[in-house]
Design an enzyme around this catalytic site. Structure first.
Site, mmCIF file in Angstrom:
data_model
loop_
_atom_site.group_PDB
_atom_site.id
_atom_site.type_symbol
_atom_site.label_atom_id
_atom_site.label_comp_id
_atom_site.label_asym_id
_atom_site.label_seq_id
_atom_site.Cartn_x
_atom_site.Cartn_y
_atom_site.Cartn_z
ATOM 1 N NE ARG A 98 0.892 52.097 15.244
ATOM 2 C CZ ARG A 98 1.516 53.250 15.004
ATOM 3 N NH1 ARG A 98 0.865 54.247 14.430
ATOM 4 N NH2 ARG A 98 2.778 53.421 15.332
ATOM 5 C CB THR A 126 3.225 61.726 23.912
ATOM 6 O OG1 THR A 126 4.081 61.752 22.790
ATOM 7 C CG2 THR A 126 1.822 62.068 23.511
ATOM 8 C CG ASN A 131 14.467 89.347 16.711
ATOM 9 O OD1 ASN A 131 13.701 89.929 15.942
ATOM 10 N ND2 ASN A 131 15.781 89.305 16.526
ATOM 11 C CB THR A 132 15.675 83.574 17.523
ATOM 12 O OG1 THR A 132 16.601 84.463 18.125
ATOM 13 C CG2 THR A 132 16.411 82.449 16.832
ATOM 14 C CG ASP A 148 8.970 59.583 11.274
ATOM 15 O OD1 ASP A 148 9.279 60.787 11.197
ATOM 16 O OD2 ASP A 148 7.990 59.179 11.920
ATOM 17 C CG LEU A 163 11.944 71.832 11.278
ATOM 18 C CD1 LEU A 163 12.705 72.933 10.544
ATOM 19 C CD2 LEU A 163 12.772 70.555 11.295
ATOM 20 C CE LYS A 164 7.556 67.758 18.115
ATOM 21 N NZ LYS A 164 8.068 66.917 17.015
ATOM 22 C CD GLN A 209 2.515 56.662 18.722
ATOM 23 O OE1 GLN A 209 2.260 57.169 19.804
ATOM 24 N NE2 GLN A 209 3.015 57.356 17.713
ATOM 25 C CG HIS A 247 10.910 76.372 22.996
ATOM 26 N ND1 HIS A 247 10.710 75.420 23.972
ATOM 27 C CD2 HIS A 247 10.758 77.569 23.600
ATOM 28 C CE1 HIS A 247 10.445 76.027 25.131
ATOM 29 N NE2 HIS A 247 10.480 77.326 24.918
ATOM 30 C CG ASP A 248 15.899 80.627 20.219
ATOM 31 O OD1 ASP A 248 16.136 81.505 21.069
ATOM 32 O OD2 ASP A 248 16.796 80.003 19.627
ATOM 33 C CB ILE A 249 14.360 85.038 22.198
ATOM 34 C CG1 ILE A 249 15.360 85.194 21.056
ATOM 35 C CG2 ILE A 249 15.064 84.643 23.490
ATOM 36 C CD1 ILE A 249 16.299 86.369 21.229
HETATM 37 O O1 C5P Z 1 4.928 55.551 13.112
HETATM 38 P P1 C5P Z 1 3.921 56.364 13.865
HETATM 39 O O2 C5P Z 1 2.542 56.364 13.240
HETATM 40 O O3 C5P Z 1 3.891 56.009 15.336
HETATM 41 O O4 C5P Z 1 4.477 57.861 13.741
HETATM 42 C C1 C5P Z 1 3.844 58.944 14.344
HETATM 43 C C2 C5P Z 1 4.559 60.216 14.005
HETATM 44 O O5 C5P Z 1 3.987 61.262 14.804
HETATM 45 C C3 C5P Z 1 6.060 60.212 14.326
HETATM 46 O O6 C5P Z 1 6.708 61.076 13.393
HETATM 47 C C4 C5P Z 1 6.114 60.800 15.714
HETATM 48 O O7 C5P Z 1 7.327 61.435 15.999
HETATM 49 C C5 C5P Z 1 4.977 61.820 15.658
HETATM 50 N N1 C5P Z 1 4.421 62.175 16.970
HETATM 51 C C6 C5P Z 1 3.883 61.256 17.844
HETATM 52 N N2 C5P Z 1 3.380 61.654 19.047
HETATM 53 C C7 C5P Z 1 3.399 62.946 19.391
HETATM 54 C C8 C5P Z 1 3.926 63.897 18.522
HETATM 55 C C9 C5P Z 1 4.426 63.472 17.303
HETATM 56 O O8 C5P Z 1 3.845 60.074 17.528
HETATM 57 N N3 C5P Z 1 2.863 63.318 20.533
#
Ligand code: C5P
Length: 233
Positions: free
Chosen positions: A183, A121, A67-68, A11, A60-61, A192, A63-65
């Protein structure tokens, strides 16, 4: 117990910071590249990171039709990434089309894994009910979306460590769970909410843990990464 792999979330705002980080590692690492970095640097950064021998989850998640999504996935597969994702809310047809596109783009080579996002989340129970008009609760929708993903031929889902066991029991042990919110004991929670240690994630059957700041912002990132790897052994 599951063989749990670490995916490090890259990130960073641009390739400069991303490569400064990767330069610290003498070994290949599995990295997650999200919208921030990809929209800034484009496909070129994927190629450069692959050339260095790292594996890539391109987050990149889509989400579209259908075909796209199929056409977009064909192009993503040609970048030789290892994992991509879609929103399960796009439906079964869209998810199946994603797999078709990936297969076409892989041209007989290894198809990238495709996993689904069930519920973000950031979606609260109130939002689900009042904005999305979904009456079932979050856990039930997430489990249903995971099952749809499996039926559509996807390889797994992104979920919380705490849902990993349930998803494996509903969708099977071979269906992958990719879990953020990790963590190591004693490290900062940051933003988080429901966190888990790497060892606990392994115990719950997570196939991949996604770890960002505990590695990227550590004083010694390589040491932080190795400690997590040790914890997973
Ligand atoms: O720095 P950290 O360990 O919190 O980063 C977690 C990564 O996982 C980030 O790229 C965050 O966007 C991604 N993520 C998340 N929770 C989700 C989906 C993705 O923390 N439910």
């Amino acid at each position: 117990m599951a063989d749990t792999k670490i995916i490090t979330a890259l990130d960073f705002p641009s390739k400069k910071e991303a490569f400064e980080f990767l330069d610290k590692f003498s070994e290949p690492v599995y990295v997650k590249i999200g919208m921030e970095l990809f929209y800034k640097e484009g496909p070129e950064i994927i190629q450069k990171i692959k050339e260095r021998g790292h594996e890539i989850f391109l987050d990149l998640k889509l989400h579209d039709i259908p075909n796209t999504v199929k056409s977009a996935m064909r192009n993503l597969a040609s970048l030789d990434v290892d994992m991509v994702n879609v929103h399960a809310a796009g439906g079964k047809k869209m998810m199946a089309a994603a797999i078709e596109g990936l297969e076409e783009g892989s041209r007989g080579g290894k198809r990238p894994l495709c996993i689904a996002v069930t519920q973000l989340t950031s979606t609260s129970p109130e939002m689900l009910k009042d904005e999305l008009l979904i009456e079932r609760d979050l856990a039930e929708t997430a489990a249903h979306y995971a099952y749809m993903a499996k039926e559509a031929g996807l390889d797994g889902v992104v979920c919380s460590v705490h849902e990993s066991k349930k998803i494996h029991s509903v969708c099977g042990e071979e269906f992958l769970t990719v879990t953020p919110g990790i963590r190591p004991a004693g490290s900062s929670k940051d933003d988080q909410v429901r966190i888990a240690t790497p060892a606990y994630a392994k115990e719950q059957g997570s196939n991949f843990i996604v770890v960002g700041r505990p590695i990227t912002q550590a004083e010694d990132s390589v040491e932080a990464y190795r400690k997590i790897r040790e914890e997973l052994k």
